[in-house]
Write a protein that holds these residues in place. Sequence first.
Motif, PDB file in Angstrom:
ATOM      1  N   ALA A 160      -6.042  -6.219   9.186  1.00 44.81           N
ATOM      2  CA  ALA A 160      -5.357  -5.251   8.329  1.00 44.81           C
ATOM      3  C   ALA A 160      -6.151  -4.937   7.070  1.00 44.81           C
ATOM      4  O   ALA A 160      -5.747  -4.082   6.282  1.00 44.81           O
ATOM      5  CB  ALA A 160      -3.978  -5.782   7.932  1.00 44.81           C
ATOM      6  N   ARG A 161      -7.281  -5.620   6.876  1.00 50.36           N
ATOM      7  CA  ARG A 161      -8.105  -5.425   5.677  1.00 50.36           C
ATOM      8  C   ARG A 161      -7.262  -5.570   4.400  1.00 50.36           C
ATOM      9  O   ARG A 161      -7.482  -4.912   3.395  1.00 50.36           O
ATOM     10  CB  ARG A 161      -8.783  -4.065   5.692  1.00 50.36           C
ATOM     11  CG  ARG A 161      -9.942  -3.978   6.655  1.00 50.36           C
ATOM     12  CD  ARG A 161     -11.101  -4.835   6.158  1.00 50.36           C
ATOM     13  NE  ARG A 161     -12.310  -4.649   6.926  1.00 50.36           N
ATOM     14  CZ  ARG A 161     -12.684  -5.417   7.937  1.00 50.36           C
ATOM     15  NH1 ARG A 161     -11.912  -6.433   8.303  1.00 50.36           N
ATOM     16  NH2 ARG A 161     -13.813  -5.205   8.573  1.00 50.36           N
ATOM     17  N   GLN A 162      -6.254  -6.427   4.454  1.00 48.80           N
ATOM     18  CA  GLN A 162      -5.387  -6.763   3.328  1.00 48.80           C
ATOM     19  C   GLN A 162      -4.561  -5.591   2.817  1.00 48.80           C
ATOM     20  O   GLN A 162      -3.963  -5.663   1.751  1.00 48.80           O
ATOM     21  CB  GLN A 162      -6.192  -7.397   2.198  1.00 48.80           C
ATOM     22  CG  GLN A 162      -6.890  -8.676   2.648  1.00 48.80           C
ATOM     23  CD  GLN A 162      -7.352  -9.539   1.515  1.00 48.80           C
ATOM     24  OE1 GLN A 162      -7.516  -9.089   0.399  1.00 48.80           O
ATOM     25  NE2 GLN A 162      -7.566 -10.817   1.798  1.00 48.80           N
ATOM     26  N   ASN A 163      -4.514  -4.512   3.573  1.00 51.08           N
ATOM     27  CA  ASN A 163      -3.601  -3.417   3.245  1.00 51.08           C
ATOM     28  C   ASN A 163      -2.571  -3.348   4.368  1.00 51.08           C
ATOM     29  O   ASN A 163      -2.708  -2.582   5.325  1.00 51.08           O
ATOM     30  CB  ASN A 163      -4.337  -2.088   3.096  1.00 51.08           C
ATOM     31  CG  ASN A 163      -3.432  -1.009   2.524  1.00 51.08           C
ATOM     32  OD1 ASN A 163      -2.212  -1.059   2.656  1.00 51.08           O
ATOM     33  ND2 ASN A 163      -4.024  -0.031   1.883  1.00 51.08           N
ATOM     34  N   TYR A 164      -1.554  -4.169   4.255  1.00 48.67           N
ATOM     35  CA  TYR A 164      -0.599  -4.321   5.351  1.00 48.67           C
ATOM     36  C   TYR A 164       0.349  -3.137   5.474  1.00 48.67           C
ATOM     37  O   TYR A 164       0.874  -2.876   6.553  1.00 48.67           O
ATOM     38  CB  TYR A 164       0.167  -5.635   5.176  1.00 48.67           C
ATOM     39  CG  TYR A 164      -0.742  -6.829   5.351  1.00 48.67           C
ATOM     40  CD1 TYR A 164      -1.046  -7.313   6.606  1.00 48.67           C
ATOM     41  CD2 TYR A 164      -1.345  -7.423   4.246  1.00 48.67           C
ATOM     42  CE1 TYR A 164      -1.911  -8.388   6.784  1.00 48.67           C
ATOM     43  CE2 TYR A 164      -2.203  -8.498   4.404  1.00 48.67           C
ATOM     44  CZ  TYR A 164      -2.485  -8.974   5.667  1.00 48.67           C
ATOM     45  OH  TYR A 164      -3.358 -10.022   5.836  1.00 48.67           O
ATOM     46  N   LYS A 165       0.572  -2.408   4.390  1.00 49.34           N
ATOM     47  CA  LYS A 165       1.406  -1.220   4.496  1.00 49.34           C
ATOM     48  C   LYS A 165       0.745  -0.189   5.406  1.00 49.34           C
ATOM     49  O   LYS A 165       1.398   0.381   6.284  1.00 49.34           O
ATOM     50  CB  LYS A 165       1.661  -0.619   3.112  1.00 49.34           C
ATOM     51  CG  LYS A 165       2.644  -1.402   2.264  1.00 49.34           C
ATOM     52  CD  LYS A 165       2.972  -0.662   0.968  1.00 49.34           C
ATOM     53  CE  LYS A 165       3.761   0.598   1.219  1.00 49.34           C
ATOM     54  NZ  LYS A 165       4.154   1.272  -0.045  1.00 49.34           N
ATOM     55  N   ASP A 166      -0.548   0.039   5.208  1.00 50.53           N
ATOM     56  CA  ASP A 166      -1.266   0.990   6.069  1.00 50.53           C
ATOM     57  C   ASP A 166      -1.326   0.483   7.507  1.00 50.53           C
ATOM     58  O   ASP A 166      -1.132   1.254   8.458  1.00 50.53           O
ATOM     59  CB  ASP A 166      -2.684   1.211   5.543  1.00 50.53           C
ATOM     60  CG  ASP A 166      -2.718   2.157   4.353  1.00 50.53           C
ATOM     61  OD1 ASP A 166      -1.648   2.660   3.964  1.00 50.53           O
ATOM     62  OD2 ASP A 166      -3.808   2.380   3.805  1.00 50.53           O
ATOM     63  N   ALA A 167      -1.615  -0.814   7.662  1.00 51.90           N
ATOM     64  CA  ALA A 167      -1.724  -1.378   9.010  1.00 51.90           C
ATOM     65  C   ALA A 167      -0.397  -1.302   9.755  1.00 51.90           C
ATOM     66  O   ALA A 167      -0.365  -0.965  10.949  1.00 51.90           O
ATOM     67  CB  ALA A 167      -2.201  -2.822   8.927  1.00 51.90           C
ATOM     68  N   LEU A 168       0.694  -1.589   9.057  1.00 52.46           N
ATOM     69  CA  LEU A 168       2.015  -1.517   9.690  1.00 52.46           C
ATOM     70  C   LEU A 168       2.352  -0.078  10.049  1.00 52.46           C
ATOM     71  O   LEU A 168       2.917   0.187  11.122  1.00 52.46           O
ATOM     72  CB  LEU A 168       3.077  -2.090   8.752  1.00 52.46           C
ATOM     73  CG  LEU A 168       4.500  -2.114   9.311  1.00 52.46           C
ATOM     74  CD1 LEU A 168       4.600  -3.019  10.535  1.00 52.46           C
ATOM     75  CD2 LEU A 168       5.494  -2.545   8.234  1.00 52.46           C
ATOM     76  N   GLN A 169       1.997   0.846   9.189  1.00 50.13           N
ATOM     77  CA  GLN A 169       2.253   2.264   9.469  1.00 50.13           C
ATOM     78  C   GLN A 169       1.527   2.719  10.731  1.00 50.13           C
ATOM     79  O   GLN A 169       2.101   3.429  11.569  1.00 50.13           O
ATOM     80  CB  GLN A 169       1.817   3.099   8.273  1.00 50.13           C
ATOM     81  CG  GLN A 169       1.995   4.587   8.458  1.00 50.13           C
ATOM     82  CD  GLN A 169       1.662   5.363   7.192  1.00 50.13           C
ATOM     83  OE1 GLN A 169       2.206   5.090   6.127  1.00 50.13           O
ATOM     84  NE2 GLN A 169       0.745   6.308   7.308  1.00 50.13           N
ATOM     85  N   VAL A 170       0.269   2.306  10.875  1.00 49.02           N
ATOM     86  CA  VAL A 170      -0.495   2.654  12.081  1.00 49.02           C
ATOM     87  C   VAL A 170       0.182   2.076  13.313  1.00 49.02           C
ATOM     88  O   VAL A 170       0.311   2.745  14.352  1.00 49.02           O
ATOM     89  CB  VAL A 170      -1.946   2.136  11.966  1.00 49.02           C
ATOM     90  CG1 VAL A 170      -2.671   2.276  13.306  1.00 49.02           C
ATOM     91  CG2 VAL A 170      -2.691   2.907  10.883  1.00 49.02           C
ATOM     92  N   HIS A 177       6.301   5.788  17.239  1.00 49.58           N
ATOM     93  CA  HIS A 177       6.208   7.193  16.838  1.00 49.58           C
ATOM     94  C   HIS A 177       7.076   7.521  15.619  1.00 49.58           C
ATOM     95  O   HIS A 177       7.684   8.593  15.532  1.00 49.58           O
ATOM     96  CB  HIS A 177       6.586   8.109  18.011  1.00 49.58           C
ATOM     97  CG  HIS A 177       5.843   7.793  19.258  1.00 49.58           C
ATOM     98  ND1 HIS A 177       4.488   8.023  19.404  1.00 49.58           N
ATOM     99  CD2 HIS A 177       6.249   7.213  20.429  1.00 49.58           C
ATOM    100  CE1 HIS A 177       4.097   7.622  20.612  1.00 49.58           C
ATOM    101  NE2 HIS A 177       5.132   7.128  21.245  1.00 49.58           N
ATOM    102  N   THR A 178       7.136   6.587  14.702  1.00 45.30           N
ATOM    103  CA  THR A 178       7.876   6.796  13.455  1.00 45.30           C
ATOM    104  C   THR A 178       7.280   5.906  12.377  1.00 45.30           C
ATOM    105  O   THR A 178       6.439   5.042  12.664  1.00 45.30           O
ATOM    106  CB  THR A 178       9.372   6.487  13.645  1.00 45.30           C
ATOM    107  OG1 THR A 178      10.088   6.900  12.476  1.00 45.30           O
ATOM    108  CG2 THR A 178       9.610   4.995  13.876  1.00 45.30           C
TER     109      THR A 178
END
Length: 240
Positions: A160-170, A177-178
């Motif tokens: 996640a490269r320590q950005n879990y918000k972006d990783a979770l969104q992906v 699909h949301t």
Amino acid sequence: MAQLPPQRQKSLVRLMERLGFSDHAQIRWDLLDLALTHPSISPDRNYEQLEFIGDAVVRLAASEVLYAQYPDEPVGEFAAIRSILVSDRTLAEFAESYNFQKFLLYHGHYENAGLISLLADAFEATLGALFLSTNDLSLVHPWLDEPLKAKAAEIKRDPARQNYKDALQVWTQSEHHTLPTYRVKKNLQSKSEEDFFFAEVWLNETLLASGLGRSKKAAQQAAARQAYERAIAETPQPKH
């Protein structure tokens, strides 16, 4: 040593000893004192200019470490890892590990405005002071290289490269699909600034995880990390 109050001199020497220096001959104590003086203490004599220098110093130090440690990595990977290495969050972690807060002169109410930023700024300013003491990185590499190497290795192990918000969104976009949503509130049970905010992350009507943090953003990242790590653990891995 520059003419500083005796107690301040002793304090700065202790910090240098924490960084591993027994030989203090090259250190510009006047600059180090300035690097650890917040604008709230002195609007005219503070760390702001040294912080500007230190921002460039830490980027160069991180670049040299990455180049030596991972010589075959593409430039894009270097840039991605370095951006995390020189982030306020990482620099504040480094500062906390050496207890920089103990040596920083500032008015206490600034902690509530953002302790991470406060520590990161002082850390960069200290790097600026050490660089200007010798006009090279000879007072930086001996103590900063190992934390940079360890953090770089940690980042490379983290998908996640320590950005879990972006990783979770992906992940949620790919699998459901949301997008996830966050609900944040003050943690009324908090006994520490470390868990001042409480965040929940939801996927439609399903609660994925919760987390605590000293800021709304930190609490959201903590919740996202819990959700992402659970999602990855529960996702079937392809057979080789």
